[in-house]
Design a protein around this motif. Structure first.
Motif, short mmCIF file in Angstrom:
data_model
loop_
_atom_site.label_atom_id
_atom_site.label_comp_id
_atom_site.label_asym_id
_atom_site.label_seq_id
_atom_site.Cartn_x
_atom_site.Cartn_y
_atom_site.Cartn_z
N ILE A 34 0.57 7.89 -43.67
CA ILE A 34 1.03 6.56 -44.10
C ILE A 34 2.45 6.64 -44.64
CG2 ILE A 34 0.68 4.72 -45.79
CD1 ILE A 34 -2.36 5.29 -45.51
N LEU A 35 2.70 7.65 -45.45
CA LEU A 35 4.06 7.82 -45.99
C LEU A 35 5.04 8.14 -44.87
CD1 LEU A 35 5.92 7.96 -48.45
CD2 LEU A 35 5.32 10.38 -48.68
N LEU A 36 4.64 8.97 -43.93
CA LEU A 36 5.51 9.27 -42.78
C LEU A 36 5.87 8.01 -42.01
CD1 LEU A 36 4.12 12.60 -41.26
CD2 LEU A 36 6.39 12.22 -42.24
N ALA A 37 4.90 7.10 -41.86
CA ALA A 37 5.17 5.85 -41.16
C ALA A 37 6.21 5.01 -41.90
CB ALA A 37 3.87 5.06 -40.99
N TRP A 38 6.10 4.94 -43.21
CA TRP A 38 7.11 4.21 -44.00
C TRP A 38 8.49 4.84 -43.84
CZ3 TRP A 38 7.02 -0.30 -46.50
CH2 TRP A 38 5.80 -0.87 -46.86
N VAL A 39 8.54 6.15 -43.91
CA VAL A 39 9.83 6.85 -43.78
C VAL A 39 10.43 6.62 -42.41
CG1 VAL A 39 10.93 9.12 -43.78
CG2 VAL A 39 9.19 8.59 -45.49
N ALA A 40 9.62 6.75 -41.37
CA ALA A 40 10.12 6.57 -40.01
C ALA A 40 10.63 5.15 -39.78
CB ALA A 40 9.02 6.91 -39.00
N ALA A 41 9.88 4.16 -40.27
CA ALA A 41 10.29 2.77 -40.08
C ALA A 41 11.61 2.48 -40.78
CB ALA A 41 9.20 1.82 -40.58
N ALA A 42 11.75 2.93 -42.03
CA ALA A 42 12.98 2.67 -42.77
C ALA A 42 14.16 3.43 -42.17
CB ALA A 42 12.79 3.07 -44.24
N TRP A 43 13.93 4.69 -41.80
CA TRP A 43 15.04 5.52 -41.28
C TRP A 43 15.53 5.01 -39.93
CZ3 TRP A 43 16.33 8.74 -37.22
CH2 TRP A 43 17.42 9.57 -37.43
N VAL A 44 14.60 4.69 -39.04
CA VAL A 44 15.00 4.18 -37.72
C VAL A 44 15.70 2.83 -37.87
CG1 VAL A 44 14.13 3.34 -35.49
CG2 VAL A 44 13.23 5.46 -36.48
N GLY A 45 15.21 1.98 -38.78
CA GLY A 45 15.88 0.71 -39.02
C GLY A 45 17.31 0.91 -39.49
N GLY A 46 17.51 1.86 -40.39
CA GLY A 46 18.86 2.17 -40.85
C GLY A 46 19.74 2.69 -39.75
N LEU A 47 19.18 3.51 -38.86
CA LEU A 47 19.94 4.04 -37.71
C LEU A 47 20.40 2.91 -36.79
CD1 LEU A 47 20.94 6.32 -35.87
CD2 LEU A 47 18.63 6.46 -34.91
N VAL A 48 19.50 1.98 -36.50
CA VAL A 48 19.85 0.87 -35.59
C VAL A 48 20.97 0.01 -36.19
CG1 VAL A 48 18.98 -1.25 -34.53
CG2 VAL A 48 17.58 0.82 -34.50
N VAL A 49 20.84 -0.31 -37.46
CA VAL A 49 21.87 -1.16 -38.10
C VAL A 49 23.19 -0.41 -38.17
CG1 VAL A 49 22.53 -2.28 -40.26
CG2 VAL A 49 20.19 -2.49 -39.42
N THR A 50 23.17 0.85 -38.53
CA THR A 50 24.41 1.62 -38.61
C THR A 50 25.09 1.73 -37.26
OG1 THR A 50 23.51 2.92 -40.45
CG2 THR A 50 25.40 3.84 -39.29
N ALA A 51 24.30 1.88 -36.19
CA ALA A 51 24.88 2.05 -34.86
C ALA A 51 25.37 0.74 -34.25
CB ALA A 51 23.84 2.69 -33.94
N LYS A 52 24.76 -0.38 -34.60
CA LYS A 52 25.05 -1.63 -33.92
C LYS A 52 25.86 -2.62 -34.75
CE LYS A 52 22.63 -0.42 -30.29
NZ LYS A 52 23.31 -0.11 -29.02
N ALA A 53 25.65 -2.67 -36.04
CA ALA A 53 26.27 -3.71 -36.86
C ALA A 53 27.73 -3.42 -37.12
CB ALA A 53 25.53 -3.85 -38.19
N ASP A 54 28.51 -4.51 -37.24
CA ASP A 54 29.93 -4.37 -37.57
C ASP A 54 30.09 -3.93 -39.01
OD1 ASP A 54 30.67 -5.18 -35.04
OD2 ASP A 54 30.77 -7.31 -35.61
N ILE A 55 31.21 -3.28 -39.29
CA ILE A 55 31.52 -2.85 -40.65
C ILE A 55 31.96 -4.06 -41.45
CG2 ILE A 55 33.00 -1.39 -42.08
CD1 ILE A 55 33.25 0.47 -39.70
N LYS A 56 31.40 -4.20 -42.66
CA LYS A 56 31.76 -5.32 -43.51
C LYS A 56 33.21 -5.22 -43.97
CE LYS A 56 27.11 -6.12 -45.33
NZ LYS A 56 26.27 -6.15 -46.55
#
Length: 329
Positions: free
Chosen positions: A307-329
């Motif tokens: 369960i903890l691994l699932a939380w970590v994976a979801a948060a980390w992958v979400g951060g990767l997607v935003v970092t790779a795709k979103a414009d810099i503020k």
């Protein structure tokens, strides 16, 4: 020969000479250009170079040492407090409140549980460290320089995550070693009962699982920081997930019998999953009497790990997607 013919011959000679010079110059430039391209490929930032840069960046920040030092101190402090309470209760007759002539033996499983539980408070500090490690890039606009030096955003994010994980892992190892030393000092002069067959798993879970759990919390925090790109937002998310959410669910579950199933949801939160995993599903008699009255499902220790691994994976992958795709503020 007429003047026109002479001029024509001169122009033709000059034109031929210029064209020959241009051809020779172009021929000389081609190898130089190829050498420059090869040199450019050679000096292109590698993954190890990116990781080294992120390790050096974290090393140079005072906040890194303050937060990691505070986390280790909390581990030691919580272990000392729990060890004192455990040894003190062994010298007291619970029914009369008087001091015993001979202290009661200490259960080895309780002492290991003291070590395992010492990281619950430190996890919040490690979470703040993980958030600040990446959000400081955005709050100080250093992200522009970082992505100029390494325009491959995925590599930048992964390197940052590994650097944070290594520092958090080191803090967890140091913390558990210091906490073990403090616990050993407290139990001097007390008899300690041996672990039973089904209790031995708490040793590898504590010795190995404890630092790994601290590392996973740091990675989850990096993901939350990458998702929010804000120190306030990332830290708030960490506080909610590691302190607030499970408490609210547990309180409502106990207060309202019709929604007692919320107790199961409380065990699905990151902090409860962490504590249940480190507890190795080994309970004292008092805890067992309480949990036996609960009418909702409680995951086993290994299920809480997933369960903890699932939380970590979801948060980390979400951060990767935003970092790779979103414009810099």
């Amino acid at each position: 020969m007429s003047t026109n013919n002479v001029n024509a011959n001169v122009n033709a000679t000059v034109t031929a000479t210029v064209m020959s010079a241009q051809t020779a110059h172009a021929a000389e430039r081609r190898p130089a250009s190829r050498r420059a391209n090869r040199w450019s490929r050679r000096i292109r930032l590698s993954f190890l170079g990116s990781l080294k840069a992120e390790l050096l960046k974290l090393k140079s920040l005072k906040s890194t040492w303050i937060l990691l030092g505070l986390a280790a101190a909390l581990m030691v402090g919580m272990a000392a407090l729990s060890a004192w309470a455990t040894t003190f209760m062994a010298t007291i007759d619970i029914t009369t409140g008087k001091t015993l002539d001979q202290p009661k033996p200490l259960a080895a499983v309780d002492l290991w549980a003291v070590l395992a539980s010492s990281g619950s408070t430190a996890a919040l500090v490690i979470g703040i460290f993980g958030v600040m490690a990446i959000t400081s890039e955005y709050t100080t606009s250093a992200i522009q320089s970082s992505l100029t030096a390494n325009p491959r955003r995925g590599m930048f994010y992964i390197s940052k995550s590994i650097a944070v994980a290594l520092y958090a892992l080191a803090s967890g190892v140091v913390g558990i070693l210091l906490a073990s030393g403090v616990l050993w000092l407290f139990v001097q002069g007390h008899d300690v009962t041996a672990l039973s067959d089904d209790q031995w798993r708490i040793i590898p879970i504590t010795v190995i699982g404890f630092p790994v759990i601290i590392m996973l919390i740091a990675l989850m925090a990096v993901g939350l920081g990458g998702l929010t790109r804000s120190t306030v937002g990332g830290v708030s998310a960490v506080v909610v997930l590691l302190m607030v959410l499970s408490s609210i669910l547990a309180i409502v579950s106990m207060a309202v019998s019709q929604v007692s199933w919320l107790g199961t949801l409380a065990y699905l939160t990151p902090d409860m999953a962490m504590n249940n995993f480190l507890g190795a599903s080994i309970n004292s008699d008092a805890v067992s009497s309480v949990t036996s009255q609960q009418n909702y499902w409680i995951p086993e220790w290994w299920q809480s790990g997933f369960i903890l691994l699932a939380w970590v994976a979801a948060a980390w992958v979400g951060g990767l997607v935003v970092t790779a795709k979103a414009d810099i503020k």
